[in-house]
Design a protein around this motif. Structure first.
Motif, mmCIF file in Angstrom:
data_model
loop_
_atom_site.group_PDB
_atom_site.id
_atom_site.type_symbol
_atom_site.label_atom_id
_atom_site.label_comp_id
_atom_site.label_asym_id
_atom_site.label_seq_id
_atom_site.Cartn_x
_atom_site.Cartn_y
_atom_site.Cartn_z
ATOM 1 N N VAL A 46 15.076 6.134 2.489
ATOM 2 C CA VAL A 46 16.130 7.132 2.259
ATOM 3 C C VAL A 46 16.812 6.955 0.906
ATOM 4 N N SER A 47 16.465 5.903 0.193
ATOM 5 C CA SER A 47 17.097 5.597 -1.103
ATOM 6 C C SER A 47 16.484 6.339 -2.273
ATOM 7 N N VAL A 48 15.486 7.184 -2.052
ATOM 8 C CA VAL A 48 14.688 7.738 -3.152
ATOM 9 C C VAL A 48 15.533 8.292 -4.294
ATOM 10 N N ASP A 49 16.440 9.209 -4.007
ATOM 11 C CA ASP A 49 17.170 9.882 -5.083
ATOM 12 C C ASP A 49 18.022 8.906 -5.887
ATOM 13 N N THR A 50 18.616 7.934 -5.211
ATOM 14 C CA THR A 50 19.405 6.926 -5.916
ATOM 15 C C THR A 50 18.503 6.036 -6.759
ATOM 16 N N THR A 51 17.397 5.580 -6.194
ATOM 17 C CA THR A 51 16.464 4.721 -6.925
ATOM 18 C C THR A 51 15.933 5.414 -8.174
ATOM 19 N N LEU A 52 15.599 6.692 -8.051
ATOM 20 C CA LEU A 52 14.981 7.386 -9.176
ATOM 21 C C LEU A 52 15.965 7.649 -10.308
ATOM 22 N N VAL A 53 17.181 8.075 -9.996
ATOM 23 C CA VAL A 53 18.122 8.323 -11.085
ATOM 24 C C VAL A 53 18.500 7.013 -11.768
ATOM 25 N N ASP A 54 18.649 5.941 -10.994
ATOM 26 C CA ASP A 54 18.957 4.645 -11.603
ATOM 27 C C ASP A 54 17.796 4.154 -12.471
ATOM 28 N N SER A 55 16.569 4.436 -12.054
ATOM 29 C CA SER A 55 15.398 4.013 -12.824
ATOM 30 C C SER A 55 15.304 4.764 -14.146
ATOM 31 N N VAL A 56 15.575 6.066 -14.121
ATOM 32 C CA VAL A 56 15.549 6.851 -15.350
ATOM 33 C C VAL A 56 16.652 6.395 -16.293
ATOM 34 N N VAL A 57 17.840 6.151 -15.756
ATOM 35 C CA VAL A 57 18.947 5.666 -16.585
ATOM 36 C C VAL A 57 18.577 4.334 -17.236
ATOM 37 N N ALA A 59 15.688 3.054 -17.832
ATOM 38 C CA ALA A 59 14.606 3.202 -18.805
ATOM 39 C C ALA A 59 15.067 3.898 -20.082
ATOM 40 N N SER A 60 16.188 4.635 -20.010
ATOM 41 C CA SER A 60 16.688 5.330 -21.203
ATOM 42 C C SER A 60 17.427 4.406 -22.161
ATOM 43 N N LEU A 61 17.927 3.283 -21.661
ATOM 44 C CA LEU A 61 18.804 2.436 -22.477
ATOM 45 C C LEU A 61 18.166 1.971 -23.785
ATOM 46 N N PRO A 62 16.903 1.527 -23.798
ATOM 47 C CA PRO A 62 16.315 1.099 -25.076
ATOM 48 C C PRO A 62 16.156 2.223 -26.090
ATOM 49 N N HIS A 63 16.213 3.472 -25.636
ATOM 50 C CA HIS A 63 16.025 4.603 -26.535
ATOM 51 C C HIS A 63 17.341 5.118 -27.125
ATOM 52 N N LEU A 64 18.466 4.600 -26.661
ATOM 53 C CA LEU A 64 19.766 5.043 -27.169
ATOM 54 C C LEU A 64 20.108 4.271 -28.443
ATOM 55 N N PRO A 65 20.455 4.962 -29.524
ATOM 56 C CA PRO A 65 20.867 4.258 -30.737
ATOM 57 C C PRO A 65 22.052 3.328 -30.471
ATOM 58 N N ASP A 66 22.066 2.196 -31.150
ATOM 59 C CA ASP A 66 23.114 1.196 -30.908
ATOM 60 C C ASP A 66 24.512 1.743 -31.123
ATOM 61 N N ASP A 67 24.647 2.675 -32.068
ATOM 62 C CA ASP A 67 25.982 3.190 -32.391
ATOM 63 C C ASP A 67 26.332 4.453 -31.613
ATOM 64 N N LEU A 68 25.519 4.798 -30.617
ATOM 65 C CA LEU A 68 25.801 5.992 -29.826
ATOM 66 C C LEU A 68 26.761 5.629 -28.696
ATOM 67 N N PRO A 69 27.976 6.206 -28.669
ATOM 68 C CA PRO A 69 28.963 5.842 -27.640
ATOM 69 C C PRO A 69 28.712 6.566 -26.318
ATOM 70 N N VAL A 254 13.125 9.131 -22.150
ATOM 71 C CA VAL A 254 13.165 9.536 -23.555
ATOM 72 C C VAL A 254 13.928 10.844 -23.706
ATOM 73 N N GLN A 255 13.640 11.808 -22.830
ATOM 74 C CA GLN A 255 14.319 13.092 -22.911
ATOM 75 C C GLN A 255 15.807 12.974 -22.610
ATOM 76 N N LEU A 256 16.156 12.094 -21.671
ATOM 77 C CA LEU A 256 17.576 11.863 -21.384
ATOM 78 C C LEU A 256 18.285 11.315 -22.613
ATOM 79 N N SER A 257 17.678 10.358 -23.282
ATOM 80 C CA SER A 257 18.311 9.778 -24.471
ATOM 81 C C SER A 257 18.491 10.833 -25.555
ATOM 82 N N LEU A 258 17.503 11.704 -25.727
ATOM 83 C CA LEU A 258 17.615 12.761 -26.734
ATOM 84 C C LEU A 258 18.709 13.753 -26.361
#
Length: 279
Positions: A46-57, A59-69, A254-258
Motif C-alpha cells: 500500500v506504500s506505492v505512491d509514497t515510495t515512488l514520490v520519495d524515490s523521484v525526489v 533521485a533529483s537531488l544530484p541534478h539540482l545546482p548547488d546554489d539553487l534554493p 531529471v525533469q523534476l530538477s529542470l
C-alpha cells in the motif's frame, strides 16, 4: 547561499532566518510531496505512491545546482483515497480535511518567507484537490503555486517507448510502470510478482464502444477502482522489470530538477496584485 540540506526538516530556525533575510528568498522554492497509502492490487504494498514520490525526489537531488534554493517538505503520506476504500489497508482523508492540511502547510511556507511552492503529487485521485489548494493559496497568501505529478513530467522517447501505447493510456494503477518502479526501489522485496497479472481495464472497452465517454478527454467518470478492474489494479504488471523502473525514476528526476529550476527563476511579477479596470 548554499543550503546544508535539501530537506526542510534538516534545517534549524537559524537557517531559515538567514534564508529569509537573504536575496535568494525571491528564488527559493518549497516543494510539498503529496502521496497516498492505498491498495495497489494483490502484488504491491500500500506504500506505492509514497515510495515512488520519495524515490523521484531523492533521485533529483544530484541534478539540482548547488546554489539553487530548493527545499523539500516532509512527504504527506496519507491523501484522498476513498476510491480504494472497498479494499482493506487503504488509508484516506476526506477532501475537506486534506484541503485544510495542505492549506495550513502552505501558510507555514509563506510565513517562512517563501514566495513559491510546488505541490508534487504521486496519486491521481487527488489531482483536483491540488488545483483547489493551489488557487486558494495564491488568493490567500500571494504564493506562486504550481501543481505537478511525477507521472506527468515529460519522459524522453527512449524511456516513454519502454511501455506500450495501451499501457500509457490504460495502465493507470499498479500496472507495468508502477510495478517496474517499485522493483527499482528498496521496497522491491515487498513486490509479489507471483500475484502480478494483466489487469485489463474496463476503460479500454469503453474507449472502443463509446467514442465520447471513452476518449479520455470529453467526460470523466466518478469511479471507484473496482469499476476498472475488480482486483484493484489496471495495467499489465507482468511486463514489469526493475530496469524499466530505474529508467523512469531517473528520467522523472531529471525533469523534476529542470522544472524546479524554471520555478526558481520565475519572476515574482508573475502574480499581478491589482487588476486593470477601465473606467
Amino acid at each position: 547561499m548554499k543550503l546544508k540540506s535539501r530537506y526542510w526538516a534538516d534545517l534549524s530556525a537559524r537557517d531559515f532566518a538567514r534564508l529569509q533575510a537573504s536575496p535568494e528568498i525571491a528564488q527559493a522554492v518549497a516543494v510539498l510531496p503529496v502521496a497516498a497509502i492505498e491498495q495497489h492490487g494483490p502484488h504491491l504494498p500500500v506504500s506505492v505512491d509514497t515510495t515512488l514520490v520519495d524515490s523521484v525526489v531523492a533521485a533529483s537531488l544530484p541534478h539540482l545546482p548547488d546554489d539553487l534554493p530548493v527545499l523539500f517538505l516532509p512527504t504527506q503520506q496519507v491523501g484522498k483515497s476513498n476510491e480504494h476504500l472497498r479494499f482493506p489497508g487503504t488509508l484516506t482523508l476526506s477532501a475537506e480535511t486534506l484541503i485544510r492540511v495542505w492549506m495550513e502547510l502552505g501558510e507555514c511556507v509563506a510565513r517562512a518567507g517563501f514566495k513559491k511552492l510546488v505541490l508534487l503529487n504521486s496519486h491521481g485521485g487527488q489531482v483536483s484537490v491540488m488545483d483547489i489548494v493551489g488557487r486558494d493559496l495564491r488568493v490567500k497568501h500571494d504564493l506562486i503555486v504550481y501543481s505537478s505529478n511525477w507521472f506527468t513530467l515529460p519522459l524522453p522517447p527512449e524511456v516513454d517507448g519502454l511501455f506500450t501505447a495501451q499501457e500509457h493510456r490504460f495502465g493507470i494503477h499498479a500496472g507495468d510502470m508502477e510495478t517496474s518502479m517499485m522493483l527499482a526501489t528498496p521496497s522491491a522485496p515487498y513486490v509479489d510478482m507471483a500475484q502480478a497479472r494483466d489487469f485489463d481495464s474496463s476503460a479500454r472497452v469503453r474507449a472502443a464502444d463509446f467514442p465520447i465517454l471513452g476518449n479520455g478527454r470529453s467526460a470523466k467518470l466518478g469511479w471507484q477502482v473496482q469499476d476498472y478492474n475488480a482486483m484493484g489494479a489496471a495495467g499489465n504488471a507482468t511486463l514489469a522489470t526493475a530496469e524499466k523502473g530505474r529508467a523512469v525514476i531517473d528520467a522523472a528526476a531529471v525533469q523534476l530538477s529542470l522544472m524546479l529550476q524554471e520555478v526558481s527563476r520565475l519572476p515574482l511579477s508573475t502574480l499581478v496584485s491589482r487588476p486593470t479596470i477601465p473606467v
